[in-house]
Write a protein that holds these residues in place. Structure first.
Motif, mmCIF file in Angstrom:
data_model
loop_
_atom_site.group_PDB
_atom_site.id
_atom_site.type_symbol
_atom_site.label_atom_id
_atom_site.label_comp_id
_atom_site.label_asym_id
_atom_site.label_seq_id
_atom_site.Cartn_x
_atom_site.Cartn_y
_atom_site.Cartn_z
ATOM 1 N N VAL A 264 0.836 -1.208 0.000
ATOM 2 C CA VAL A 264 0.000 0.000 0.000
ATOM 3 C C VAL A 264 0.868 1.254 0.000
ATOM 4 C CG1 VAL A 264 -1.720 1.304 1.304
ATOM 5 C CG2 VAL A 264 -1.899 -1.185 1.149
ATOM 6 N N LEU A 265 1.906 1.257 0.831
ATOM 7 C CA LEU A 265 2.796 2.417 0.891
ATOM 8 C C LEU A 265 3.542 2.615 -0.422
ATOM 9 C CD1 LEU A 265 4.224 1.996 4.500
ATOM 10 C CD2 LEU A 265 2.481 3.593 3.725
ATOM 11 N N LEU A 266 3.895 1.511 -1.072
ATOM 12 C CA LEU A 266 4.559 1.619 -2.371
ATOM 13 C C LEU A 266 3.604 2.217 -3.405
ATOM 14 C CD1 LEU A 266 6.958 1.156 -4.221
ATOM 15 C CD2 LEU A 266 6.202 -1.222 -4.523
ATOM 16 N N LEU A 267 2.333 1.816 -3.362
ATOM 17 C CA LEU A 267 1.350 2.388 -4.282
ATOM 18 C C LEU A 267 1.161 3.883 -4.021
ATOM 19 C CD1 LEU A 267 -1.446 -0.346 -4.434
ATOM 20 C CD2 LEU A 267 0.194 0.258 -6.207
ATOM 21 N N TRP A 268 1.134 4.251 -2.750
ATOM 22 C CA TRP A 268 0.989 5.674 -2.414
ATOM 23 C C TRP A 268 2.179 6.465 -2.944
ATOM 24 C CZ3 TRP A 268 1.701 8.303 2.992
ATOM 25 C CH2 TRP A 268 1.297 9.625 2.902
ATOM 26 N N LEU A 269 3.381 5.923 -2.759
ATOM 27 C CA LEU A 269 4.569 6.591 -3.274
ATOM 28 C C LEU A 269 4.498 6.731 -4.796
ATOM 29 C CD1 LEU A 269 7.416 7.734 -2.684
ATOM 30 C CD2 LEU A 269 8.289 5.415 -2.978
ATOM 31 N N CYS A 270 4.043 5.684 -5.460
ATOM 32 C CA CYS A 270 3.913 5.726 -6.917
ATOM 33 C C CYS A 270 2.919 6.800 -7.351
ATOM 34 C CB CYS A 270 3.466 4.362 -7.443
ATOM 35 S SG CYS A 270 4.693 3.045 -7.244
ATOM 36 N N VAL A 271 1.805 6.876 -6.639
ATOM 37 C CA VAL A 271 0.767 7.858 -6.968
ATOM 38 C C VAL A 271 1.313 9.280 -6.865
ATOM 39 C CG1 VAL A 271 -1.336 8.895 -6.041
ATOM 40 C CG2 VAL A 271 -1.257 6.449 -6.451
ATOM 41 N N GLU A 272 2.095 9.529 -5.803
ATOM 42 C CA GLU A 272 2.585 10.890 -5.586
ATOM 43 C C GLU A 272 3.732 11.255 -6.524
ATOM 44 O OE1 GLU A 272 0.915 12.838 -3.965
ATOM 45 O OE2 GLU A 272 -0.376 11.462 -2.860
ATOM 46 N N PHE A 324 -0.131 2.380 -13.019
ATOM 47 C CA PHE A 324 0.984 3.266 -12.697
ATOM 48 C C PHE A 324 1.978 3.352 -13.858
ATOM 49 C CE2 PHE A 324 5.366 3.637 -11.071
ATOM 50 C CZ PHE A 324 5.312 4.959 -10.668
ATOM 51 N N ILE A 325 2.274 2.224 -14.484
ATOM 52 C CA ILE A 325 3.215 2.225 -15.605
ATOM 53 C C ILE A 325 2.697 3.142 -16.713
ATOM 54 C CG2 ILE A 325 4.242 0.808 -17.420
ATOM 55 C CD1 ILE A 325 4.261 -1.516 -15.427
ATOM 56 N N GLY A 326 1.400 3.022 -17.022
ATOM 57 C CA GLY A 326 0.819 3.904 -18.037
ATOM 58 C C GLY A 326 0.847 5.365 -17.603
ATOM 59 N N SER A 327 0.639 5.607 -16.298
ATOM 60 C CA SER A 327 0.627 6.981 -15.792
ATOM 61 C C SER A 327 1.996 7.632 -15.916
ATOM 62 C CB SER A 327 0.182 6.993 -14.320
ATOM 63 O OG SER A 327 -1.105 6.439 -14.176
ATOM 64 N N LEU A 343 12.627 9.923 -14.571
ATOM 65 C CA LEU A 343 13.438 9.299 -13.532
ATOM 66 C C LEU A 343 12.639 9.133 -12.254
ATOM 67 C CD1 LEU A 343 16.306 8.256 -13.008
ATOM 68 C CD2 LEU A 343 16.903 10.532 -12.168
ATOM 69 N N LEU A 344 11.858 10.141 -11.906
ATOM 70 C CA LEU A 344 11.037 10.078 -10.699
ATOM 71 C C LEU A 344 9.982 8.986 -10.806
ATOM 72 C CD1 LEU A 344 10.560 11.514 -7.975
ATOM 73 C CD2 LEU A 344 8.933 12.986 -9.124
ATOM 74 N N GLY A 345 9.452 8.766 -12.009
ATOM 75 C CA GLY A 345 8.444 7.724 -12.196
ATOM 76 C C GLY A 345 9.040 6.335 -12.287
ATOM 77 N N LEU A 346 10.206 6.221 -12.942
ATOM 78 C CA LEU A 346 10.814 4.903 -13.115
ATOM 79 C C LEU A 346 11.440 4.381 -11.830
ATOM 80 C CD1 LEU A 346 12.548 5.178 -16.609
ATOM 81 C CD2 LEU A 346 10.377 4.099 -16.028
ATOM 82 N N SER A 347 11.776 5.278 -10.902
ATOM 83 C CA SER A 347 12.405 4.836 -9.660
ATOM 84 C C SER A 347 11.507 3.891 -8.863
ATOM 85 C CB SER A 347 12.799 6.056 -8.824
ATOM 86 O OG SER A 347 13.370 5.653 -7.606
ATOM 87 N N PRO A 348 10.257 4.284 -8.523
ATOM 88 C CA PRO A 348 9.395 3.314 -7.843
ATOM 89 C C PRO A 348 8.996 2.146 -8.739
ATOM 90 C CG PRO A 348 8.170 5.312 -8.331
ATOM 91 C CD PRO A 348 9.602 5.597 -8.647
ATOM 92 N N LEU A 349 9.112 2.339 -10.056
ATOM 93 C CA LEU A 349 8.795 1.240 -10.971
ATOM 94 C C LEU A 349 9.760 0.072 -10.783
ATOM 95 C CD1 LEU A 349 6.863 0.427 -13.219
ATOM 96 C CD2 LEU A 349 8.447 1.429 -14.865
ATOM 97 N N THR A 350 11.021 0.372 -10.447
ATOM 98 C CA THR A 350 11.965 -0.712 -10.167
ATOM 99 C C THR A 350 11.540 -1.488 -8.929
ATOM 100 O OG1 THR A 350 13.374 0.803 -8.880
ATOM 101 C CG2 THR A 350 13.868 0.560 -11.210
#
Length: 641
Positions: A264-272, A324-327, A343-350
């Motif tokens: 859940v926290l990872l999803l929140w980080l991705c959203v932000e 998230f990947i599409g976002s 870079l900010l988006g791909l970081s949590p993607l890893t």
């Protein structure tokens, strides 16, 4: 039994992780120094499934006798409630006359029981028992359970059975070590994890401080994401190892609860990181709703339904990861392919990729690899530091923008104040000019009367009169500008004949002998129409200034010819057009001439206030002043009232 998915043996961390180990760790060991024997890849085993968990060790041993030891992969069965029995042999060659240390794991397995006895004997089994619920009982004080197996007294070696049962994913790693090699290995890994948790502690404190000081949802999501390091500590067995005196299986419950919370926290980080709430509000609502449902799944843990909770969470996690990947790429496109945004988006993607691999491994869909968990846990730290750095950079940019806006607002206010004081000064000076100008005009009239027979002085008097009229016109414009700029502008609208106002305005402008003023209505001579045909409700004093400014421009910018003033009705409004026969106005200056202190390209006279004041007066009457047409044959302005 179905074939168990293959798994790679547990070897020292490779690649870039090994670089950190070599660089930072005081004690380390190489692959050549550490030669553990792994259950599966090095020691084959047989396995049976005990669906109801009712078998005794003797019953399991009898059932395993007929099962060949052909399994050569790490046991990985996913989230199943079954109990598994594994049988294998430890020949004397593995001991070389010395005791061996058997390391068992992972730490989140509820119950692991090791039975061993001399091969072929009927004596009772030696039992070693450990597990997450048993607070990691062990012969050696270490974060993973480690049991000492003495060298066999018989040449046949040992036969061993391991019973595995877990409410979490069922995985078993068993590694047989030489004591000195294990100590080298344990020192190296403990040093590595000490470095890891020291770094994450510093980064977590920094994240919390930045979130408190700078604020913003992104930094708060980074700070909340620090909880996942407690999850890492639980998986690595540090909770039970460092706090054995608690007497409760805290590590067991933390692992279960934080498995759900971390996602859940990872999803929140991705959203932000992609500011999904602003760019994709529908995706934001879906993701946050799924996160809330995932948190509610924790009520299933005390009901002994943890496996079901994880399966439901996995069902939600896959589509939200795709969203998230599409976002990421959509926001990157909106941000004009800015590198920091990607870079900010791909970081949590890893982290999502690593967590998905760990999830697939936990379910037994892909081979279990220790490296997946280690790299994923280290990616958490790298992701947090990177996101925090970019977030601080973004906050810094935002603060600089706010500072620039504040400075711009201050400069604009200072300019407005200066402009206000300037207009006040001009209004005051212009008002004070009226009295001496009136004295000059009166005295000039007296001189004309007293010396009417002196024709030599008449041209001089006319020159003084033109200069005085010019000053009067400038004074009127300055007063009108100050009046129009005031917040409490007051108009005195009265019905007025526009031709009379225009004639009085033209009187302020001294027409030369080469200019001729023609008044018309609807293109016909004005004397053919009644006065009411060209009547409007206006502030006579202001409109006289407006008309005189435009007529004055026509006189100044044309060598001679007709100045046609026509009064008509257009689209329900009264229109007064003033056309001259001057050189015209360039197209690029068509709007600039209406700005304060701006003059046309063909003019080097005047203060640049005339047309500006005229338009403001027209707009104060809820109308406008426009340039209808302009060419080399002349220009045509029109008042709409």
């Amino acid at each position: 039994m179905q074939a168990i998915l293959p798994v790679q043996t547990r070897r020292p961390i490779k690649g870039w992780l090994l670089f950190f180990l070599v660089l930072f760790l005081p004690t380390h060991s190489t692959a050549a120094d550490t030669k553990p024997r792994m259950l599966g890849p090095d020691i084959p085993y047989s396995v049976i499934k005990d669906t109801h968990s009712r078998l005794t060790v003797e019953q399991a041993a009898q059932a395993l006798e007929s099962t060949p030891a052909t399994e050569t992969t790490t046991l990985s069965q996913g989230y199943v409630p079954d109990t598994f029995w594994l049988k294998f042999e430890l020949p004397p060659a593995l001991f070389d006359g010395q005791a061996r240390w058997l390391e068992l794991g992972p730490n989140f397995i509820d119950d692991i029981r090791l039975y061993y006895r001399p091969k072929g004997s009927t004596q009772s089994w030696t039992l070693k028992q450990t597990g997450d619920l048993r607070l990691g009982q062990s012969d050696i004080d270490y974060r993973n359970p480690v049991f000492i197996v003495p060298p066999p007294e018989h040449q046949n070696g040992y036969e061993a059975i391991i019973r595995v049962q877990s409410s979490s994913t069922t995985i078993l790693q068993a590694t047989l070590w030489q004591p000195d090699k294990f100590l080298n290995h344990a020192t190296a890994t403990t040093s590595f994890w000490s470095f890891y948790f020291g770094l994450v502690t510093i980064s977590s404190i920094l994240a919390i401080i930045l979130a408190v000081v700078l604020g913003g949802r992104l930094l708060w999501s980074v700070a909340a994401f620090s909880v996942t390091y407690v999850f890492v500590a639980s998986i690595q067995g540090y909770i039970n190892w460092l706090m054995p005196s608690l007497g409760v299986p805290l590590q067991h419950y933390l692992t279960s609860a934080l498995t759900l919370t971390s996602y859940v926290l990872l999803l929140w980080l991705c959203v932000e990181t992609v500011d999904m709430k602003r760019h994709l509000p529908w995706a934001y609502r879906i993701t946050m709703t799924i996160g809330a449902i995932t948190l509610l799944l924790m009520v299933l843990i005390p009901l002994d339904l943890y496996g079901l909770a994880v399966k439901i969470q996995a069902l939600f996690y896959l589509p939200t990861s795709l969203i998230f990947i599409g976002s990421v790429f959509y926001v990157w496109h909106l941000d004009r392919y800015r590198p920091s945004t990607l870079l900010l988006g791909l970081s949590p993607l890893t982290c999502i990729t690593g967590s998905l691999l760990g999830l697939f491994s936990a379910f037994g869909w892909i081979p279990f690899k220790t490296e997946i968990y280690v790299i994923w846990q280290y990616a958490l730290l790298v992701n947090m530091l990177l996101v925090m750095s970019i977030a601080v950079y973004r906050v810094r940019e935002k603060k600089l923008e706010e500072l620039e806006k504040h400075q711009l607002a201050s400069e604009l206010k200072a300019e407005r104040d200066a402009s206000f004081h300037q207009r006040q000064f001009m209004g005051m000076v212009s008002h004070e000019f009226r009295t001496p100008l009136a004295v000059i005009s009166g005295s000039l009239e007296n001189l004309r009367y007293l010396e009417s027979d002196n024709q030599d002085r008449t041209p001089r008097y006319n020159k003084i009169q033109r200069a005085t009229d010019r000053l009067v016109q400038l004074t009127d414009n300055c007063l009108a500008d100050a009046r129009l700029a005031a917040d409490n502008l007051y108009l005195d609208p009265q019905p007025a004949n526009l031709f009379e106002v225009i004639e009085s305005a033209a009187a302020l402008v001294e027409l030369t002998d080469t200019h001729k003023l023609i008044l018309s209505t609807e293109g016909q001579p004005s004397d053919q129409f009644p006065d009411s045909q060209c009547t409007a409700i206006i502030d006579t004093a202001l409109m006289r200034i407006a008309f005189s400014n435009v007529i004055d421009n026509a006189v100044k910018h044309s060598a001679g010819g007709t100045i046609q003033v026509d009064c008509s009705r257009r689209d329900g409004r009264m229109a007064v057009s003033i056309c001259d026969q001057g050189p015209g106005i360039d197209e690029e200056n068509a709007e600039q001439i209406f700005e304060r202190y701006r003059r046309g390209t063909h003019s080097n006279r005047g203060a640049g206030l005339g047309l500006y004041v005229a338009r403001q007066i027209a707009r104060a009457h809820e109308g406008d002043l426009k340039l209808l047409s302009s060419s080399s044959e002349g220009s045509c302005f029109a008042f709409f009232l």
